[in-house]
Design a protein around this motif. Structure first.
Motif, PDB file in Angstrom:
ATOM      1  N   ARG A 522       0.855  -1.194   0.000  1.00 53.99           N
ATOM      2  CA  ARG A 522       0.000   0.000   0.000  1.00 53.99           C
ATOM      3  C   ARG A 522       0.888   1.240   0.000  1.00 53.99           C
ATOM      4  NH1 ARG A 522      -2.156   2.844   4.456  1.00 53.99           N
ATOM      5  NH2 ARG A 522      -1.615   1.165   5.869  1.00 53.99           N
ATOM      6  N   MET A 523       0.544   2.204  -0.839  1.00 52.88           N
ATOM      7  CA  MET A 523       1.326   3.432  -0.876  1.00 52.88           C
ATOM      8  C   MET A 523       0.406   4.644  -0.741  1.00 52.88           C
ATOM      9  SD  MET A 523       4.349   4.412  -3.379  1.00 52.88           S
ATOM     10  CE  MET A 523       3.993   5.692  -4.517  1.00 52.88           C
ATOM     11  N   ASP A 524       0.534   5.346   0.392  1.00 55.67           N
ATOM     12  CA  ASP A 524      -0.204   6.597   0.594  1.00 55.67           C
ATOM     13  C   ASP A 524       0.599   7.434   1.590  1.00 55.67           C
ATOM     14  OD1 ASP A 524      -0.701   5.520   3.126  1.00 55.67           O
ATOM     15  OD2 ASP A 524      -2.631   4.688   2.508  1.00 55.67           O
ATOM     16  N   THR A 528       4.413   6.462   3.540  1.00 59.81           N
ATOM     17  CA  THR A 528       5.582   7.036   2.866  1.00 59.81           C
ATOM     18  C   THR A 528       6.153   8.231   3.612  1.00 59.81           C
ATOM     19  OG1 THR A 528       4.078   8.348   1.523  1.00 59.81           O
ATOM     20  CG2 THR A 528       4.920   6.354   0.531  1.00 59.81           C
ATOM     21  N   SER A 529       6.001   8.244   4.929  1.00 57.95           N
ATOM     22  CA  SER A 529       6.475   9.424   5.651  1.00 57.95           C
ATOM     23  C   SER A 529       7.995   9.454   5.789  1.00 57.95           C
ATOM     24  CB  SER A 529       5.818   9.494   7.021  1.00 57.95           C
ATOM     25  OG  SER A 529       5.953   8.259   7.663  1.00 57.95           O
ATOM     26  N   ILE A 537       8.960   1.394  -1.743  1.00 54.54           N
ATOM     27  CA  ILE A 537       7.731   0.661  -2.031  1.00 54.54           C
ATOM     28  C   ILE A 537       7.650   0.347  -3.525  1.00 54.54           C
ATOM     29  CG2 ILE A 537       5.211   0.818  -2.084  1.00 54.54           C
ATOM     30  CD1 ILE A 537       5.374   2.447   0.489  1.00 54.54           C
ATOM     31  N   LEU A 538       7.933   1.348  -4.361  1.00 51.72           N
ATOM     32  CA  LEU A 538       7.857   1.114  -5.805  1.00 51.72           C
ATOM     33  C   LEU A 538       8.916   0.110  -6.250  1.00 51.72           C
ATOM     34  CD1 LEU A 538       7.178   4.776  -6.952  1.00 51.72           C
ATOM     35  CD2 LEU A 538       5.552   2.893  -6.882  1.00 51.72           C
ATOM     36  N   GLY A 539      10.092   0.199  -5.621  1.00 50.28           N
ATOM     37  CA  GLY A 539      11.174  -0.741  -5.939  1.00 50.28           C
ATOM     38  C   GLY A 539      10.761  -2.174  -5.608  1.00 50.28           C
ATOM     39  N   ILE A 555       0.398   7.094  -6.749  1.00 52.02           N
ATOM     40  CA  ILE A 555       0.830   6.052  -7.676  1.00 52.02           C
ATOM     41  C   ILE A 555       0.448   6.382  -9.109  1.00 52.02           C
ATOM     42  CG2 ILE A 555       0.764   4.188  -5.992  1.00 52.02           C
ATOM     43  CD1 ILE A 555      -1.930   3.363  -7.160  1.00 52.02           C
ATOM     44  N   ALA A 556      -0.197   7.547  -9.276  1.00 48.61           N
ATOM     45  CA  ALA A 556      -0.708   7.857 -10.610  1.00 48.61           C
ATOM     46  C   ALA A 556       0.407   8.240 -11.574  1.00 48.61           C
ATOM     47  CB  ALA A 556      -1.744   8.971 -10.523  1.00 48.61           C
TER      48      ALA A 556
END
Ligand code: ADP
Ligand code: ZN
Ligand code: ZN
Length: 746
Positions: A522-524, A528-529, A537-539, A555-556
């Motif tokens: 999950r990425m929000d 991601t602080s 996360i993307l990696g 993520i857009a």
């Protein structure tokens, strides 16, 4: 005759926001120019304060002028063109000159003296050194370690780091120096955030036909050093970034510099790599995660012309280059280009002005241009370049819209429609990746008592609290206030408490319930602080081939995941039902962008959008990725309702802790403005003062007056005067701020 300097005090205090006259002492004549930071005696006590010289005059209506104290730092001066921009900004946004000038300086407070340290640099090239090592003419293992280290880190390094990493001591370094292999010297520490990264050099692609047309057209202006403005309207993957890179090369050829603005969120390593890969250490990067020290260092590198290209977020538009030749604004429609703090400037306006003053080229790029910009292009105020095809000819993925009303009718109460559910299952089975987009973080959007109707609200803001699983708490997304969750209603004691609306946390839970074997990330904002967590996360998503990535608008953007073949939008309605005339535009942009995440490589993609409003034209045109049609419908609405680009909007916000005073002040301002603008000739609508859609934030009540008009110099002057008078008036308890063409109407 002695010259008199016009000085602006560096202070946010409104009553100091005017120009003061000071004599230039004999000792400083010739040393002081426009843009210089000076120290001046101020007030009765003559305490020294910092000021900016903004001009000179021969005479002054004031007698007994004081003298400038000193000009401490020549290095910090603001170039004349940027001083001109500050004057323009102060007028345009009706704010103080001092606030504008401060934007042109590096962060204050951190020491001006940059740190120096010992550096070691190789004196022979790589092959020679390797030959020496291989032929055993250098024996000491420590010496060899040092040489290998230097070779791998681009020929040089900081002494302390070399000692730490290789175990060598200063003796080792001295003997290498004696052999003429290295040099040891003192230099400024490069705080560049890129210094440890090894980035592969890239070479220009042979441009395709569309790219060549764009490059030729714009280069013509660059070579002739002519001012011009362009909009490149090109779908994602049409090769815009490659066009930017080749244009920058042209700019460097004529000895000028380049400023590239990208939205903060796209300042990812991948994006930066593309610029550094092409232009090497001639690139400076400015983003909000830099420390003040790092930022300051970048500022000096730009100012001293040690770099030729700066890639940065909004404020990079003020980069102190001596001769910028191009300003590029990628994704020009993004809202991050507008500052939410005073001065509430838009980087695009500043860039346009800067290009006019410094005679350079402005290039705006976007797959979904803002309605205002596209309108300007169609009306010929700027040059339009269309790049409708993707470089690699991958087709855009088909987009299906699912009617969630129908799902409910058919008895499906799940947050997944049947077709999205099946598509996810299938994707997991085929080992392809899925992205699920939901533009709200947290677990649920509000908590309601079904017995008495009580809704948990923030006690500082007029907004409902969002439930967060972590810590079992209710959190305010505006001020951060949080309280423990409750099992019984605080108002009536009933236990019939229900959570409504879904956020990304709840979505994650549902995904795990329905697809227990799937791996999920999950990425929000909540995940991601930490610094770099975004990239981590993307990696992981990419490298570990995680099945499902859940995320908000974060993520857009940007990333290409070759294995993503399905994108699901859980609820498009969230984007539409916002009290803002731009919500339709924003929804179109986000949906188009999200849809672009699917099928970016050889594999075909598919997009499923869930909504209760299937007929909405933003959703329908996003489905076809049809910007032209979206624009045609949107522009009609804007015209009918008199919204930009058909008029300007001035929003005056009154805030304060005393609700009655806020209301009174707002009503009075609206009344005064109405009276004063009555016979102003042109069409002006002054709306009544009303509470803002979010009527209280952080214990401050918020009332707003909206003026729809064609803003002019005369109108600006009138408004500034009215607000000045109101600010010093009786209602000191309130803060009055003004925003010209705000992007956020909440
Ligand atoms: P955009 O910025 O419009 O999304 P990019 O410039 O990122 O498009 O290009 C998309 C992809 O195509 C990138 O991987 C880029 O390296 C590649 N590319 C761009 N131009 C060319 C070209 N002329 N020939 C081959 N590949 C290209
Ligand atoms: Zn209750
Ligand atoms: Zn709050």
């Amino acid at each position: 005759m002695k010259k008199i300097a016009e000085v602006v005090i560096n202070s946010p205090a409104a009553q100091l926001g005017k120009v003061f006259h000071y004599r230039v002492p004999e000792s400083l004549t010739g040393n002081i120019k426009v843009g210089q930071v000076v120290s001046i005696p101020f007030g009765r006590s003559n305490r020294p304060v910092e000021g900016f010289v903004v001009g000179f005059t021969e005479t002054s209506e004031f007698k007994e002028l004081k003298e400038i104290g000193s000009a401490p730092d020549q290095e910090d001066s603001i170039k004349r063109e940027l001083v001109d921009i500050a004057f323009w900004m102060a007028e345009e946004y009706m704010c103080s000159l001092s606030d504008c000038l401060r934007l042109m300086l590096p962060p204050a407070g951190v020491s001006r003296q940059r740190e120096k340290a010992g550096f070691v640099a190789l004196q022979k090239d790589r092959d020679e050194i390797l030959k020496l090592i291989n032929s055993k003419r250098i024996r000491g293992s420590r010496q060899i370690e040092v040489l290998n280290y230097l070779i791998s880190s681009r020929q040089s390094g900081m002494t302390s780091e070399i000692v730490r990493k290789t175990g060598a001591d200063y003796g080792t370094l001295r003997s290498l120096r004696q052999k003429g292999l290295i040099e040891i010297r003192e230099d400024y520490i490069d705080k560049s955030p890129l210094k440890d990264k090894v980035i592969e050099k890239t070479y220009p692609f042979h441009p395709n036909r569309m790219q060549k047309e764009a490059i030729d057209k714009i280069s013509e202006y660059i070579r002739r050093e002519k001012q011009g403005e362009f909009l490149i309207h090109g779908v994602t993957g049409s090769g815009k970034t490659e066009v930017y890179l080749q244009l920058i090369s042209e700019v460097l050829k004529v000895g000028r510099q380049a400023i590239v603005l990208v939205p903060e969120i796209s300042l990812t390593p991948q994006m930066i790599q593309r610029f550094v890969g092409r232009f090497g250490d001639k690139v400076a990067v400015l983003h909000s995660r830099l420390s003040d020290g790092e930022r300051k260092d970048q500022w000096y590198r730009i100012k001293e012309n040690k770099v030729d290209v700066v890639v940065g977020a909004r404020s990079a538009v003020f980069a102190p280059f001596s001769r910028p030749g191009i300003i590029i604004i990628d994704e020009e429609h993004e809202h991050t280009y507008k500052s939410e703090k005073t001065p509430k400037y838009h980087a695009r306006d500043i860039a346009r002005k800067r290009c006019e003053i410094e005679n350079c080229v402005l290039v705006l790029g976007s797959a979904t241009p803002s309605v205002e910009t596209y309108n300007s292009a169609l009306e010929g105020r700027l040059n339009l370049i269309e790049m409708p095809e993707r470089v690699n000819n991958y087709v855009l993925p088909p987009v299906d819209i699912v009617d969630m009303r129908k799902e409910l009718e058919d008895g499906n109460k799940s947050i997944f429609s049947r077709s999205l559910y099946n598509a996810i299952s299938e994707n997991i089975g085929n080992n392809n990746q899925t992205i699920l987009f939901l533009n709200r973080r947290g677990y649920s959007s509000f908590v309601l008592c079904r017995t008495c109707g009580y809704v948990a609200r923030c006690r500082n803001c007029n907004i409902s609290l969002t439930y967060h699983l972590h810590g079992d708490r209710l959190v305010c997304h505006y001020c951060g206030y949080s309280r423990g969750n409750f099992k019984a209603c605080p108002s009536c004691g009933s236990e019939h408490i229900r959570h409504f609306g879904i956020g990304t946390q709840k979505l994650e839970e549902e995904v795990k319930k329905h697809f227990p074997t799937a791996t999920v990330l999950r990425m929000d904002m909540d995940t991601t602080s930490r610094k770099n967590s975004h990239e981590e996360i993307l990696g992981r998503f990419r490298d570990e081939n995680i099945n499902i990535l859940i995320g908000t608008q974060m993520i857009a953007k940007g990333h290409d995941f070759p294995n993503v073949t399905l994108v699901g939008v859980i609820s498009a309605d969230l984007m539409l039902n916002i009290e803002d005339f731009r919500s339709g535009e924003r929804a179109f942009q986000l949906l188009t962008q999200v849809a672009g995440r699917a099928g970016r490589a050889e594999k075909e993609g598919r997009v499923i959008i869930q909504t209760y409003e299937v007929d909405n034209f933003s959703i329908q045109t996003a489905r076809r990725q049809d910007y032209g049609e979206f624009y045609r419908q949107e522009i009609i609405l804007r015209d009918e309702l008199k919204y930009p680009p058909f008029c300007d909007i001035v929003s005056i916000m009154v805030t304060g802790v005393d609700q009655t005073k806020v209301r009174q002040t707002a009503e009075e301002i609206s009344c005064v403005i109405k009276k004063e603008l009555q016979d102003h000739g042109e069409e002006i609508t002054v709306l009544d003062a009303v509470p803002a859609p979010i009527s209280k934030i952080k214990n401050r009540y918020r009332w707003r007056i909206v003026i729809k008009c064609r803003i002019s110099r005369e109108l600006r002057e009138k408004l500034s005067r009215i607000l000045r008078e109101q600010s010093v008036g009786a209602q000191k308890a309130c803060n009055i701020s003004l925003d010209v063409n705000p992007l956020n109407m909440l």
